[in-house]
Design a protein around this motif. Structure first.
Motif, PDB file in Angstrom:
ATOM      1  N   HIS A 115     -40.018  16.060 102.222  1.00  0.00           N
ATOM      2  CA  HIS A 115     -40.945  15.835 101.112  1.00  0.00           C
ATOM      3  C   HIS A 115     -42.377  15.754 101.653  1.00  0.00           C
ATOM      4  O   HIS A 115     -42.584  15.787 102.861  1.00  0.00           O
ATOM      5  CB  HIS A 115     -40.597  14.520 100.399  1.00  0.00           C
ATOM      6  N   CYS A 245     -43.628   8.694  94.849  1.00  0.00           N
ATOM      7  CA  CYS A 245     -42.276   8.756  95.390  1.00  0.00           C
ATOM      8  C   CYS A 245     -41.762   7.382  95.795  1.00  0.00           C
ATOM      9  O   CYS A 245     -42.519   6.408  95.896  1.00  0.00           O
ATOM     10  CB  CYS A 245     -42.235   9.726  96.567  1.00  0.00           C
ATOM     11  N   ASN A 252     -39.319  12.092  94.966  1.00  0.00           N
ATOM     12  CA  ASN A 252     -40.206  11.920  93.809  1.00  0.00           C
ATOM     13  C   ASN A 252     -39.589  10.998  92.769  1.00  0.00           C
ATOM     14  O   ASN A 252     -38.375  10.987  92.585  1.00  0.00           O
ATOM     15  CB  ASN A 252     -40.468  13.276  93.142  1.00  0.00           C
TER      16      ASN A 252
END
Ligand code: AMP
Length: 287
Positions: A115, A245, A252
């Motif tokens: 991420h 997040c 997320n």
């Protein structure tokens, strides 16, 4: 302050310190010190008898098109500053000593790296975890200190330590900022005066999100939209990501519930800057 360049010498020095009963703290850095780095060293001093700072611009955490060759360096200035805050030992290895011919091992955290910065810098975190694992094996610290400015890095290193049962306690230190709010970073030195002014939008947009949450806005999409609009209204900016997040998984979230990380990466001119803050619906509702 002692300065050691060779891996083998560092290993021996650490072994001797451990055998003499000293508690060791490590502050891993890429040098070009600012107050953020120095704060990590001060925190390290509070937790241990001996503070070791490593200064190593780690090539494996830079992508092929990134700023490895232009990354700012000032070894002499760094050693002076480190000694002034009471660091005991600086470890300054050469690239060929850390990565000799036939080097072929990687430490890879699988999920938290997928991420935020991991998306635009695909090999970055493998480079970070590999070099940090090597530094832990060389220096054998009891604790290691990292900045929350690189929040995802702190999370990823913590994950690695837990998953691989490394006997090192990870300590996180809040982001140190310039008086006007800009998070300190070695890369700030790349900004020209107009870009430096524009870069204030990162911290301002974090403050905007905090205020929106304090007024009861918890929807991620609305908060992200406000943050993006504020950033893009400043000149020379290009957004890499603005995400809300979970601060452990890095996944997320749709809503701010409990503790939520607001993280952003923005190019200002050619310089990529990151910043973040924790938002909490619960805490702010009580205010
Ligand atoms: P770097 O030299 O940029 O790799 O950073 C070395 C360490 O300093 C990392 O743990 C960073 O998170 C930390 N650090 C960098 N900037 C700051 C800052 N402004 N405040 C607190 N820690 C920082």
């Amino acid at each position: 302050m002692e300065v050691i360049g060779l891996v083998e010498k560092m290993q021996q020095a650490s072994e001797n310190l451990r055998l003499s009963g000293k508690a060791l703290a490590l502050v891993p850095t890429m040098g070009f010190f600012h107050e953020g780095h120095l704060e990590l060293m001060r925190v390290a001093k509070k937790h241990a008898d001996i503070v070791v700072v490593s200064i190593f611009v780690n090539p494996t955490q830079f992508g092929p098109k990134e700023d490895l060759n232009t990354y700012p360096r000032d070894l002499e200035g760094d050693l002076f500053k480190a000694e002034n805050v009471g660091v005991d030992l600086a470890f300054v290895p050469a690239v060929h000593d850390m990565y000799p011919d036939r080097f072929q091992t990687t430490v890879s955290v699988q999920k938290a790296t997928k991420h935020l910065c991991g998306l635009s810098r695909p090999a970055h975190f493998d480079g970070v975890t590999t070099v940090v694992a090597k530094l832990f094996n060389i220096i054998k610290p009891h604790i290691a200190v990292f900045g929350q400015k690189d929040f995802q890095q702190l999370v990823v290193v913590t994950r690695m330590v837990q998953d691989l049962n490394m006997d090192v306690r990870i300590v996180g230190v809040p982001t140190v900022r310039e008086p006007d709010g800009l998070a300190m970073s070695s890369r700030n030195s790349f900004l020209n005066p107009l870009e430096r002014e524009s870069a204030l939008c990162l911290k301002k947009s974090l403050d905007l999100a905090r205020n929106l949450v304090a007024r009861g806005e918890f929807q991620a999409s609305i908060l992200i939209k406000g943050v993006k609009e504020m950033i893009l209204s400043s000149p020379f900016t290009e957004i890499d990501y603005v995400n809300l997040c979970d601060p452990v998984s890095m996944e997320n979230v749709q809503k701010v519930e409990g503790e939520t990380l607001l993280a952003l990466a923005v190019r200002v001119g050619k310089t990529r800057l990151i910043d973040n803050c924790l938002l909490s619906a619960k805490l702010l509702r009580r205010i």
